[in-house]
Motif scaffolding. Structure first.
Motif, PDB file in Angstrom:
ATOM      1  N   THR A   9       0.837  -1.531  -0.209  1.00 14.54           N
ATOM      2  CA  THR A   9      -0.562   0.302  -0.399  1.00 14.54           C
ATOM      3  C   THR A   9       1.232   1.634   0.171  1.00 14.54           C
ATOM      4  N   TYR A  10       0.336   2.329  -0.545  1.00 16.14           N
ATOM      5  CA  TYR A  10       0.974   3.687  -0.831  1.00 16.14           C
ATOM      6  C   TYR A  10       1.189   4.119   0.573  1.00 16.14           C
ATOM      7  N   LYS A  67       6.896   5.859   0.028  1.00 11.39           N
ATOM      8  CA  LYS A  67       6.365   5.756   1.445  1.00 11.39           C
ATOM      9  C   LYS A  67       5.395   4.551   0.990  1.00 11.39           C
ATOM     10  N   ILE A  68       6.013   3.060   0.832  1.00 11.19           N
ATOM     11  CA  ILE A  68       5.088   2.415   1.107  1.00 11.19           C
ATOM     12  C   ILE A  68       5.749   1.080   2.394  1.00 11.19           C
ATOM     13  N   TYR A 126       5.738   6.056  -7.099  1.00  4.84           N
ATOM     14  CA  TYR A 126       5.981   6.015  -5.278  1.00  4.84           C
ATOM     15  C   TYR A 126       7.493   7.199  -5.349  1.00  4.84           C
ATOM     16  N   HIS A 127       7.755   8.261  -6.286  1.00  2.76           N
ATOM     17  CA  HIS A 127       8.259   9.282  -6.505  1.00  2.76           C
ATOM     18  C   HIS A 127       7.150  10.402  -5.689  1.00  2.76           C
ATOM     19  N   ALA A 131       9.087  -2.664   0.269  1.00  3.50           N
ATOM     20  CA  ALA A 131       9.034  -1.722   0.591  1.00  3.50           C
ATOM     21  C   ALA A 131      11.311  -1.874   0.187  1.00  3.50           C
ATOM     22  N   GLU A 132      12.566  -3.246   0.219  1.00  2.26           N
ATOM     23  CA  GLU A 132      13.255  -2.898   0.337  1.00  2.26           C
ATOM     24  C   GLU A 132      13.389  -3.212  -1.346  1.00  2.26           C
TER      25      GLU A 132
END
Length: 381
Positions: free
Chosen positions: A5-6, A11-12, A45-46, A359-360
């Motif tokens: 999830t965003y 940040k996820i 993501y950005h 996330a990684e």
């Protein structure tokens, strides 16, 4: 179910979300077996894509097994292993009837240009994506396809977007036998485009990027000549010198909005949260192609004004062809090429992350660490 999830730019996390349910008689529910992170996911993501909402699940490249189907689904049944194109489309509108599945008129009330895309914000319909244990698949009779027994799972996964999009980009380049083609960008789509140019009859393929490990991949995977744009004074002049002063017959822009080169415009786009972004790659394409040549645009751009050199394109007599790939249209020929041994899309994969570690995976991919080219998401035992 567990799902990525965003939570905001950069940040996820993995959360528990309600399992998707059949919302329409032509829906299917697919249990995801493999997914991947796409370069265009990084725009989300950005924080570069408008209307990316907290809690949204990304992921438009995935394969899996059908768990449940709606009452009107005829082409799938529970237990089928399917590859799902990133396009969500009805199959019957004016545009779908012409094979323009990425421009479907019936699946995205939020835009007039683009159809639906899994996991790509509410600007493309708000559909949750496949970086989750389960996903709802609308229009299940027209999008998904049962994975043939002789096709490897990771090859099928790469056909759901990256390789199909690269192949489509080489089609848009309108390559004539013996042509010289420049590909801007050595990410997965650019690499797939470069490899596909040979299938279209290219006589020479040149890939431009600024990361040494990706250029090495372009030489090994796509058999291309390479140019590191950070190591030359003028990339356009360099490409002109490599092509007898004329320019390439075709240039493929596989970079898009987040091209390195113009920091001011890039930062402005980020502040406005619009994926219009830098025009660097597209302007390089306009300047580096020969007069009368063709530019193929697959790099993702958005609505922000970006100072593209339209006058140069007009005065040079260029043809610019662009679209999101109608993925399923590419599958018959790509499956033939895989079976014939001409391509193995899975060779693009360099990293695998479990869903719990996604996330990684995003961090490594976004930061271009550890020689990453294409990351795949797995789902445990």
């Amino acid at each position: 179910m567990k799902a990525m999830t965003y939570r905001g730019p950069y940040k996820i996390r993995v959360d528990r979300k309600p399992d998707p349910v059949i919302a329409h008689p032509n829906d299917a529910i697919v249990r995801v077996e493999l997914a991947s992170i796409c370069g265009s996911d990084l725009h989300l993501y950005h924080g570069m894509m408008p209307d990316t909402r907290i809690g949204h699940t990304f992921g438009h490249e995935f394969i899996g097994r059908v768990e449940e189907v709606g009452s009107s689904v005829q082409n799938l049944k529970p237990g089928d292993r399917v590859m799902v194109p990133f396009n969500i489309y009805c199959g019957s509108c004016f545009f779908c009837a012409r094979g323009l599945y990425s421009n479907c008129h019936n699946v995205n009330a939020n835009a007039t240009a683009i159809g639906g895309i899994y996991g790509y914000s509410h600007s493309t319909g708000g559909f949750d994506g496949g970086q989750a244990e389960l996903v709802r698949v609308p229009f299940a009779d027209v999008g998904p396809q049962v994975i043939p027994d002789d096709i490897a799972s990771e090859d099928a996964l790469l056909l759901t977007d990256a390789f199909s999009t690269g192949y489509f980009g080489s089609q848009l380049a309108d390559i004539v036998e013996g042509d010289t083609v420049v590909v801007l960008g050595a990410g997965p789509v650019g690499l797939a485009a470069a490899r596909s140019c040979w299938l279209m009859g290219a006589g020479r393929v040149i890939v431009v990027d600024h990361l040494d490990y990706r250029l090495e991949k372009a030489r090994a995977f796509a058999f291309a000549e390479t140019v590191h744009f950070g190591q030359v004074d003028d990339i356009v002049l360099t490409l002109k010198k490599m092509t007898d002063g004329l320019g390439a017959d075709s240039v493929i822009d596989a970079v898009g909005a987040e091209a390195d080169g113009h920091v001011v415009q890039h930062v402005t786009a980020a502040k406005l949260k619009l994926q219009g972004g830098s025009p660097v790659a597209l302007n390089w394409a306009i300047d580096a192609v020969r007069k009368g040549g063709t530019i193929s645009v697959m790099g993702a751009y958005g609505p922000l004004f970006s100072a593209v050199k339209v006058g140069n394109a007009m005065n040079k007599g260029l043809t610019i062809r662009a679209n999101q790939a109608p993925v399923k249209r590419q599958w018959p020929r790509l499956l033939e090429h895989i079976r014939a041994g001409h391509i193995a899309p899975r060779e693009l994969i360099t990293h695998r992350f479990d869903l719990d570690d996604i996330a990684e995976g995003y961090h490594v991919f976004s930061s271009k660490l550890d020689g990453i080219v294409k990351p795949v998401i797995t789902f445990g035992a």
